[in-house]
Design an enzyme around this catalytic site. Sequence first.
Site, PDB file in Angstrom:
ATOM      1  N   GLU A   1      -4.679   4.439  14.039  1.00 56.76           N
ATOM      2  CA  GLU A   1      -5.585   3.509  14.726  1.00 56.76           C
ATOM      3  C   GLU A   1      -6.258   4.103  15.948  1.00 56.76           C
ATOM      4  OE1 GLU A   1      -2.332   3.100  14.482  1.00 56.76           O
ATOM      5  OE2 GLU A   1      -1.475   2.732  16.461  1.00 56.76           O
TER       6      GLU A   1
ATOM      7  N   TYR B   1      -0.169   4.257  10.682  1.00 64.12           N
ATOM      8  CA  TYR B   1      -0.482   3.252  11.710  1.00 64.12           C
ATOM      9  C   TYR B   1       0.774   3.030  12.540  1.00 64.12           C
ATOM     10  CZ  TYR B   1      -4.715   1.630   9.213  1.00 64.12           C
ATOM     11  OH  TYR B   1      -5.945   1.535   8.621  1.00 64.12           O
TER      12      TYR B   1
ATOM     13  N   ARG C   1       0.838  -1.200   0.000  1.00 63.15           N
ATOM     14  CA  ARG C   1       0.000   0.000   0.000  1.00 63.15           C
ATOM     15  C   ARG C   1       0.878   1.256   0.000  1.00 63.15           C
ATOM     16  NH1 ARG C   1      -3.593  -1.354   5.169  1.00 63.15           N
ATOM     17  NH2 ARG C   1      -1.604  -2.268   5.737  1.00 63.15           N
TER      18      ARG C   1
ATOM     19  N   ASP D   1      -5.889 -11.086  14.252  1.00 61.05           N
ATOM     20  CA  ASP D   1      -4.960 -10.044  14.730  1.00 61.05           C
ATOM     21  C   ASP D   1      -5.195  -9.705  16.199  1.00 61.05           C
ATOM     22  OD1 ASP D   1      -7.411  -8.899  14.109  1.00 61.05           O
ATOM     23  OD2 ASP D   1      -6.533  -6.992  13.485  1.00 61.05           O
TER      24      ASP D   1
HETATM   25  N1  LIG Z   1      -7.166 -10.138   9.582  1.00 60.66           N
HETATM   26  C1  LIG Z   1      -7.230  -8.930   9.078  1.00 60.66           C
HETATM   27  O1  LIG Z   1      -6.591  -8.624   8.068  1.00 60.66           O
HETATM   28  C2  LIG Z   1      -8.136  -7.905   9.705  1.00 60.66           C
HETATM   29  C3  LIG Z   1      -8.444  -6.734   9.022  1.00 60.66           C
HETATM   30  C4  LIG Z   1      -9.354  -5.833   9.614  1.00 60.66           C
HETATM   31  C5  LIG Z   1      -9.914  -6.133  10.876  1.00 60.66           C
HETATM   32  N2  LIG Z   1      -9.557  -7.295  11.507  1.00 60.66           N
HETATM   33  C6  LIG Z   1     -10.112  -7.689  12.819  1.00 60.66           C
HETATM   34  O2  LIG Z   1     -11.453  -8.129  12.660  1.00 60.66           O
HETATM   35  C7  LIG Z   1     -12.089  -8.086  13.938  1.00 60.66           C
HETATM   36  C8  LIG Z   1     -13.471  -7.457  13.821  1.00 60.66           C
HETATM   37  O3  LIG Z   1     -13.330  -6.074  13.507  1.00 60.66           O
HETATM   38  P1  LIG Z   1     -14.597  -5.116  13.311  1.00 60.66           P
HETATM   39  O4  LIG Z   1     -14.057  -3.841  12.742  1.00 60.66           O
HETATM   40  O5  LIG Z   1     -15.685  -5.810  12.586  1.00 60.66           O
HETATM   41  O6  LIG Z   1     -15.044  -4.882  14.821  1.00 60.66           O
HETATM   42  P2  LIG Z   1     -16.449  -4.292  15.318  1.00 60.66           P
HETATM   43  O7  LIG Z   1     -16.207  -3.695  16.661  1.00 60.66           O
HETATM   44  O8  LIG Z   1     -17.071  -3.443  14.253  1.00 60.66           O
HETATM   45  O9  LIG Z   1     -17.384  -5.579  15.481  1.00 60.66           O
HETATM   46  C9  LIG Z   1     -17.189  -6.565  16.456  1.00 60.66           C
HETATM   47  C10 LIG Z   1     -18.542  -7.196  16.754  1.00 60.66           C
HETATM   48  O10 LIG Z   1     -18.310  -8.322  17.613  1.00 60.66           O
HETATM   49  C11 LIG Z   1     -19.449  -8.410  18.444  1.00 60.66           C
HETATM   50  N3  LIG Z   1     -19.176  -9.309  19.565  1.00 60.66           N
HETATM   51  C12 LIG Z   1     -18.524  -9.059  20.744  1.00 60.66           C
HETATM   52  N4  LIG Z   1     -18.519 -10.172  21.505  1.00 60.66           N
HETATM   53  C13 LIG Z   1     -19.159 -11.137  20.800  1.00 60.66           C
HETATM   54  C14 LIG Z   1     -19.488 -12.499  21.038  1.00 60.66           C
HETATM   55  N5  LIG Z   1     -19.150 -13.107  22.177  1.00 60.66           N
HETATM   56  N6  LIG Z   1     -20.168 -13.179  20.083  1.00 60.66           N
HETATM   57  C15 LIG Z   1     -20.512 -12.592  18.918  1.00 60.66           C
HETATM   58  N7  LIG Z   1     -20.248 -11.310  18.639  1.00 60.66           N
HETATM   59  C16 LIG Z   1     -19.586 -10.590  19.567  1.00 60.66           C
HETATM   60  C17 LIG Z   1     -19.701  -6.954  18.830  1.00 60.66           C
HETATM   61  O11 LIG Z   1     -21.014  -6.793  19.375  1.00 60.66           O
HETATM   62  C18 LIG Z   1     -19.520  -6.267  17.477  1.00 60.66           C
HETATM   63  O12 LIG Z   1     -20.741  -6.174  16.764  1.00 60.66           O
HETATM   64  C19 LIG Z   1     -11.121  -7.306  14.835  1.00 60.66           C
HETATM   65  O13 LIG Z   1     -10.381  -8.216  15.612  1.00 60.66           O
HETATM   66  C20 LIG Z   1     -10.213  -6.605  13.852  1.00 60.66           C
HETATM   67  O14 LIG Z   1      -8.954  -6.287  14.415  1.00 60.66           O
HETATM   68  C21 LIG Z   1      -8.671  -8.171  10.940  1.00 60.66           C
END
Ligand SMILES: NC(=O)c1ccc[n+]([C@@H]2O[C@H](COP(=O)([O-])OP(=O)(O)OC[C@H]3O[C@@H](n4cnc5c(N)ncnc54)[C@H](O)[C@@H]3O)[C@@H](O)[C@H]2O)c1
Length: 372
Positions: A118, A94, A15, A270
Amino acid sequence: MIIGVPKEIKNNENRVALTPAGAKELVKRGHQVYVQHSAGVGSGFQDEEYTTAGATILPTIEETYRIAEMIIKVKEPIEPEYKLIKENQLLFTYFHFASYEPLTKAMVASKAVCLAYETVEKADRSLPLLVPMSEVAGRMAIQKGANYLEKPLKGRGILLGGVPGVLPAKVLILGGGIVGTQAAWMAAGLGADVTIMDVSLPRMRYLADVMPANVKTMMSNEYNIREMVKHADLIVGAVLIPGAKAPHLITKDMLKLMKPGTVLVDVAVDQGGCIETCKPTTHENPTYIIDDVVHYCVANMPGAVPYTSTLALTNATLPYAIQLADKGWKKASQDNPDLVPGLNVINGEIVYKAVAEAFNMPYTDVEKYLAD
Ligand SMILES: NC(=O)c1ccc[n+]([C@@H]2O[C@H](COP(=O)([O-])OP(=O)(O)OC[C@H]3O[C@@H](n4cnc5c(N)ncnc54)[C@H](O)[C@@H]3O)[C@@H](O)[C@H]2O)c1
């Protein structure tokens, strides 16, 4: 202001922090933009596109850091960059300070001003510079999942949308936030039978209102998860508990309940992953199999689609970069409260509490620097 855009040197990072369109906006406002040679190539932007936009190309990373008052980047500076950073230079990128002490110490020693993407935060507590990457990862989770469900890739051999006369695949999404919602849209669009599980009733009410009929919602608890994993073909982990490790909603023993060839895409990897058997993988070697279940746990999913990720990220960062360039970091932060929590390190002092606490280092209230 003089703005520098170095080429990212972290492994596999394609990027770039500024597109030619972004460079044009800054130049139009009277700023000088210096882009390191080939900084945009990984995302599909050639040097000539930047020069046409009014930017100047510099041959080396050293020159880019040397000339700039503000550096705009994507990833945190890595070790070879530490010595290039100057006192009072503004770094907008970041950082993820709390996860890496040497970086924090190096930035304190540099006396630069570190504004972290972040932790830029809106009044409703949303994180506008993290959302775009979650959107990319959520959409990609289904693209990857559909692919790994194919037999040659060790999946069940089921087509997500089915065909007339054949039922579609069942997709289970744990967490209905940004990642989960984007995943649900993609899976639903392909015709899959989708269930989103969350613990937030208001969130599920919202999702039930906006999602198409092939997306259902269900309360997330162990009993329901145990039932659902028996029938799912593709499971997406998308849970986040801010500031904490993801809970292991799918435990190792549950793999035995799943059909052979089920695919797990744990986007939450992550944060430790919401699937107990998840361990981080790379784009070079993205999957592994335990108990006949395919695990895809790539920690930087957006890295595989740098064109889309760069545009998505810069759409969100550019308005802030413009404010910082126009006003300088102090006035921009005084005028826009979103930027204040983004300030992590100023003049050798840590001004973001969680970072100071993470390494038992001294903390200084950011107000010291924002008061007139
Ligand atoms: N792997 C990657 O490349 C990558 C990229 C972007 C984001 N992520 C990760 O993805 C994850 C989700 O990110 P997001 O932006 O959607 O977060 P977000 O905060 O928008 O959504 C998280 C959701 O999880 C729900 N939740 C909490 N506890 C729960 C449970 N016990 N059961 C079911 N749902 C539950 C919350 O109510 C919320 O709606 C994060 O860990 C983020 O760091 C990873």
